[in-house]
Scaffold this active site. Structure first.
Site, PDB file in Angstrom:
ATOM      1  N   SER A  71       1.086  -1.405   0.065  1.00 26.79           N
ATOM      2  CA  SER A  71       0.215  -0.045  -0.216  1.00 26.79           C
ATOM      3  C   SER A  71       0.770   1.132  -0.121  1.00 26.79           C
ATOM      4  CB  SER A  71      -1.184   0.213   1.489  1.00 26.79           C
ATOM      5  OG  SER A  71      -1.514   1.280   1.250  1.00 26.79           O
ATOM      6  N   LYS A  75       2.919  -3.274   6.269  1.00 33.40           N
ATOM      7  CA  LYS A  75       2.272  -3.897   4.821  1.00 33.40           C
ATOM      8  C   LYS A  75       4.203  -3.802   4.494  1.00 33.40           C
ATOM      9  CE  LYS A  75      -2.464  -4.345   3.192  1.00 33.40           C
ATOM     10  NZ  LYS A  75      -1.896  -5.302   2.572  1.00 33.40           N
ATOM     11  N   TYR A  85      -0.831  -0.145  10.332  1.00 34.51           N
ATOM     12  CA  TYR A  85      -1.112  -0.723   9.075  1.00 34.51           C
ATOM     13  C   TYR A  85       0.292  -0.310   7.933  1.00 34.51           C
ATOM     14  CZ  TYR A  85      -3.974  -1.147   4.631  1.00 34.51           C
ATOM     15  OH  TYR A  85      -3.752  -1.637   3.025  1.00 34.51           O
TER      16      TYR A  85
END
Lengths: 337, 337
Positions: free
Chosen positions: B128, B160, B156
């Site tokens: 991402s 990732k 997050y």
């Protein structure tokens, strides 16, 4: 103040412990210096005799992961954690699962232990220059900066880089006060050769000084980035004393390195111990080792480390003379100058 | 050929499945195209009706981590794995352990499952743009390149980025043929708002087109990097068809993004559906959301994606007209031009 060192009986861990005990106090994360009451040394093997004899030293023998799983580490009582324990590069390439367990899982468990302890200790994570690697698909720049993208070429480097990410996020969340430092190749290491590709970068000095033959598997013009044991420990301790403002970004700080060549190292040996010493070096190229060594970066611009007052060793001859002074029992040849 | 998609019932997973089933075959990793026999959709929820009705679709319902632990995934029988399942940014900030379990542990378990399967499937990992984040201690460069150092500012993004590292090393070891792709913010997403800070980047178009009010929490001049659902799926599929030589480095490829501003998005909406549509946007600044959105990069130089033949969407108006064409049931206002 209580301190915990993983890999505390190892060469760097023991040297770190000795340095901290000798200075007697530590100014953690920009706070006023506090006396050091206890240094817990976690390792599979017992600490060296001098450390074992110090009343402030508490050895904790066993596998780090198993001790963490058993909740055996006194994390609630320590203000600083120096996480040096790791499986080394050769081991991790030979045994993928061992590397994942020793370097990734144990680091995460240790961070989790600190999080559960709930008081956000200073957490110095020893990462490595091995996060950098040159590959045909992705060339490294000539000079490595603090913002250069790591492209590890082995599992050890990947695991260290993942460790940096975990420390950064545990720091952002307030679970620890993390300091990621990337250690350069340490030379001259005392003791015996190990399985690391870089082992000859100590052996080609240490063995001749002891009157023994040593092999140099790369060409004299091969450039390398080195740090003495003393300078490496200085960098590790500085990481613990920096305030979070001084430290800055949560990404890793590259410790300063002396850029030299293997040929210059041999010349320094000759100045220190004469042609008698360099005659003991066998220059026998090994393509496998040369490939690994030349994939590592040799030039750094360590701006953040410099801003913290850290500098590379002044010359390889100075490194070598430190080794001779610190390890008289390991030097059999006559030393000049 | 059998394909497995995690998060296969989600918006992107279902669209990827539809696209693959419609094309009927896939030329994996530079090999000749092979007919697609089966698409396994792993998700907590059942696939949309159209996919459930396709005889080639095999739904696998349940938690990804639990299914992996139970060995329930047919990894020995799939030639390509598209790993899209993830807990989203908001969830991971609110529940640290959920993020670590859903994003880090499940990715590692999936890679381990592929390793045990023993035939090195193509493994596309959806990373991402959230790996990038601007902070006062470490500013992002004006333009993000494929070699820009990620400095994630949330859990997050860290998870990732760690996933990318694992995929890289499992690829280097020959356990999978990994392809790390970084997805840009997808707009216009059909459906309903979710908890993501970026949710309004779809809602401020989707809701007015449906005749409903929508809130825009940032200033019109706020720059953003977007990709349409169709272009995003095109990038994901291209990652699977690239040969390892075409793909190049094991680090991640930034997919192309259209750089626009929130004001320009509103202008495009006006061209498509008139002042009636833009009158439904409430410009109500929210400092919290603005801080997150402006920390994301908006300009990319996606060289590797371009070399693979990928390009950004041509304009936001084109993205919007695609949305209107693909989601007629969700558009209540009259569309112009």
């Amino acid at each position: 103040m209580n301190i915990l060192i993983t890999g505390g009986s190892g060469f760097l861990g023991a040297r770190l412990a000795r340095t901290l005990l000798a200075q007697g106090s530590l100014a953690l994360a920009g706070a006023p210096a506090q006396p050091i009451q206890r240094v817990v040394l976690v390792d599979r093997v017992a600490p060296p005799a001098d450390l074992a004899a110090d009343a402030r030293v508490q050895p904790l023998l066993g596998d780090l992961g198993e001790q963490l799983a058993a909740g055996a580490l006194p994390l609630a009582d320590v203000q600083a954690v120096f996480h040096l324990a790791a499986a080394v590069s050769g081991e991790c390439e030979a045994d993928f699962d061992l590397g994942m367990r020793s370097n990734l899982d144990a680091t995460r468990q240790l961070l989790e232990g600190c999080r559960r302890a709930g008081h956000a200790p200073v957490f110095v994570f020893s990462s490595s220059v091995a996060v950098f690697g040159d590959s045909p698909e992705q060339r490294l720049p000539e000079v490595i900066e603090d913002t250069t993208l790591p492209t590890p070429q082995n599992s050890y480097g990947i695991q260290k880089f993942i460790g940096e990410q975990l420390v950064a996020d545990y720091t952002r969340k307030g679970f620890v006060q993390g300091r990621n430092v990337r250690l350069m190749t340490v030379s001259v290491r005392p003791g015996r050769p190990n399985g690391a590709a870089s082992s000859f970068l100590s052996g080609m000095l240490r063995e001749p000084l002891a009157g023994e033959r040593a092999r140099c598997p790369v060409a004299p013009e091969t450039a390398v980035a080195l740090s003495s044991p003393g300078n490496t420990v200085r960098g590790i301790i500085r990481a613990s004393t920096a305030s979070s403002t001084e430290w800055g970004a949560r990404t890793a700080v590259n410790l300063p390195a002396l850029t030299t060549t293997v040929g210059e190292m041999a010349q320094a040996l000759e100045r220190v111990a004469g042609k008698e010493a360099t005659a003991l070096i066998d220059w026998e190229p090994d393509a496998q080792i040369a490939k690994i060594i030349t994939s590592w970066p040799s030039r750094f611009q360590p701006k953040r480390a410099q801003a913290l007052g850290l500098a590379a060793d002044e010359s390889f001859e100075a490194i070598l003379r430190d080794y001779v002074r610190e390890n008289p029992q390991a030097v059999k040849l006559a030393v000049k100058g």
